[in-house]
Design a protein around this motif. Sequence first.
Motif, mmCIF file in Angstrom:
data_model
loop_
_atom_site.group_PDB
_atom_site.id
_atom_site.type_symbol
_atom_site.label_atom_id
_atom_site.label_comp_id
_atom_site.label_asym_id
_atom_site.label_seq_id
_atom_site.Cartn_x
_atom_site.Cartn_y
_atom_site.Cartn_z
ATOM 1 N N SER A 146 0.825 -1.212 0.000
ATOM 2 C CA SER A 146 0.000 0.000 0.000
ATOM 3 C C SER A 146 0.859 1.262 0.000
ATOM 4 N N ILE A 147 1.953 1.264 0.764
ATOM 5 C CA ILE A 147 2.852 2.424 0.792
ATOM 6 C C ILE A 147 3.537 2.596 -0.559
ATOM 7 N N MET A 148 3.991 1.504 -1.151
ATOM 8 C CA MET A 148 4.677 1.585 -2.435
ATOM 9 C C MET A 148 3.755 2.167 -3.509
ATOM 10 N N ARG A 149 2.518 1.699 -3.549
ATOM 11 C CA ARG A 149 1.561 2.203 -4.533
ATOM 12 C C ARG A 149 1.273 3.685 -4.305
ATOM 13 N N LEU A 150 1.111 4.065 -3.052
ATOM 14 C CA LEU A 150 0.821 5.468 -2.749
ATOM 15 C C LEU A 150 1.994 6.365 -3.129
ATOM 16 N N TYR A 151 3.201 5.951 -2.720
ATOM 17 C CA TYR A 151 4.374 6.796 -2.969
ATOM 18 C C TYR A 151 4.639 6.940 -4.474
ATOM 19 N N CYS A 152 4.546 5.848 -5.212
ATOM 20 C CA CYS A 152 4.805 5.907 -6.657
ATOM 21 C C CYS A 152 3.782 6.762 -7.394
ATOM 22 N N SER A 153 2.575 6.832 -6.873
ATOM 23 C CA SER A 153 1.530 7.595 -7.566
ATOM 24 C C SER A 153 1.532 9.074 -7.182
ATOM 25 N N THR A 154 2.153 9.422 -6.041
ATOM 26 C CA THR A 154 2.117 10.815 -5.586
ATOM 27 C C THR A 154 3.487 11.485 -5.561
ATOM 28 N N LEU A 155 4.563 10.720 -5.267
ATOM 29 C CA LEU A 155 5.935 11.232 -5.191
ATOM 30 C C LEU A 155 6.017 12.564 -4.431
ATOM 31 N N PRO A 156 5.595 12.574 -3.178
ATOM 32 C CA PRO A 156 5.606 13.820 -2.399
ATOM 33 C C PRO A 156 7.018 14.206 -1.958
ATOM 34 N N ASN A 157 7.240 15.480 -1.757
ATOM 35 C CA ASN A 157 8.505 15.944 -1.191
ATOM 36 C C ASN A 157 8.583 15.645 0.307
ATOM 37 N N CYS A 158 7.407 15.618 0.942
ATOM 38 C CA CYS A 158 7.323 15.259 2.359
ATOM 39 C C CYS A 158 6.144 14.308 2.528
ATOM 40 N N LEU A 159 6.433 13.079 2.893
ATOM 41 C CA LEU A 159 5.385 12.075 3.076
ATOM 42 C C LEU A 159 4.836 12.186 4.490
ATOM 43 N N LYS A 160 3.531 12.418 4.598
ATOM 44 C CA LYS A 160 2.896 12.632 5.900
ATOM 45 C C LYS A 160 2.045 11.412 6.257
ATOM 46 N N VAL A 161 2.414 10.795 7.375
ATOM 47 C CA VAL A 161 1.795 9.542 7.804
ATOM 48 C C VAL A 161 1.275 9.692 9.226
ATOM 49 N N ALA A 162 0.051 9.239 9.486
ATOM 50 C CA ALA A 162 -0.528 9.272 10.830
ATOM 51 C C ALA A 162 -0.793 7.850 11.297
ATOM 52 N N ASP A 163 -0.292 7.516 12.480
ATOM 53 C CA ASP A 163 -0.549 6.213 13.091
ATOM 54 C C ASP A 163 -1.582 6.420 14.189
#
Length: 369
Positions: free
Chosen positions: A39-56
Amino acid sequence: MATEQVLHMNGGVGETSYANNSMLQRKVMVMAKNILEDSIMRLYCSTLPNCLKVADLGCSSGPNALLVVSNVINVVDAVSQNLNREPPMFQFFLNDLFGNDFNTTFKSLPHFNKRMQEEKGHSFGPCFFNGTPGSFYGRLFPNDSIHFFHSSYSLHWLSKIPDELTDAAKPINKGAIYLTRTSPPAVHKAYFAQFEQDFKCFLRARSSEILPGGAMLLTLIGRDEDNELINAWMVIGMALNDMAAEKLIEERKLDTFNMPSYCPTVEEIRQIIEEEGSFDIERMETIRTDWVKNINVNDDDDSLIDEDSISAEAVTKHVRAVAEPILKSEFGEAIMDELFIRFNNYVVHLYGVEKLELPNLVIHISKTT
């Protein structure tokens, strides 16, 4: 007492702390790691953000609180190398209720950052951490601010005990603290209605906060359709019934107390997500675990030890770390040792006779476009 005030794990690093008794939760996170990575790989490849923001959401405290953080960093670092890109900055938001022991987690951050820098070297970019106390059944973040939400072993907790179980003149779940095989239909109806209300509130809040292209990975304890599995709440209920019969606790308190927790079936989860309409289901799996086995895992080993290593004492400490604060608020601290001695004895008696398993639901959903 309000659920939010007492719903937290045992803090600190003592013998009955959650930090030292959360191997089951860690085991499930390790077993779901491949779904998180995908899920992270798909999200990152589709958005390529400069800062990835994740909430746990529902991070609790102890070593598990940073396990998802390291997993996310590892996935993004590997993908960045494959794409010949500089890895992004990271911003992680650690959320739980106000009573959570955030201090234990914050104290571990210097060591965590040092370890990441040693492992990643120059490729490890800036990594920022924020504590975000509050209920995830309401808003926690501004609109369009988070790329990825993660929650493990939290969403089966309800925002409150269903009103129908507390307001009735005559207790409708007499002698039980949760759903049992013999619970009246009205008890199941009340529990499901509260879960449905809470989960829809959760989805609506996240749909406002998530960025375009964002996703969520949710893991929670589920329930089989036939409801033939015995979980820890049922065993605690057995021990409390014995103590009530011996006048060690008031029977009235037992009859009016119910755990603010609901374990849904796969179809119930699917129904609620589809009815609420903000998210599409990308993947849904069930991971079954035996909740009595003494689990020994690390990040590279997701195997269970054999049945000869079953430890009722270990599972008792685990359940106590999770349930003691809310049980203590209702029945008092004085009976806790006796209660969990009896719980331990029931586990020894039941194991091998009853099916003591948990169906863990792992759900990857993305914002509907």
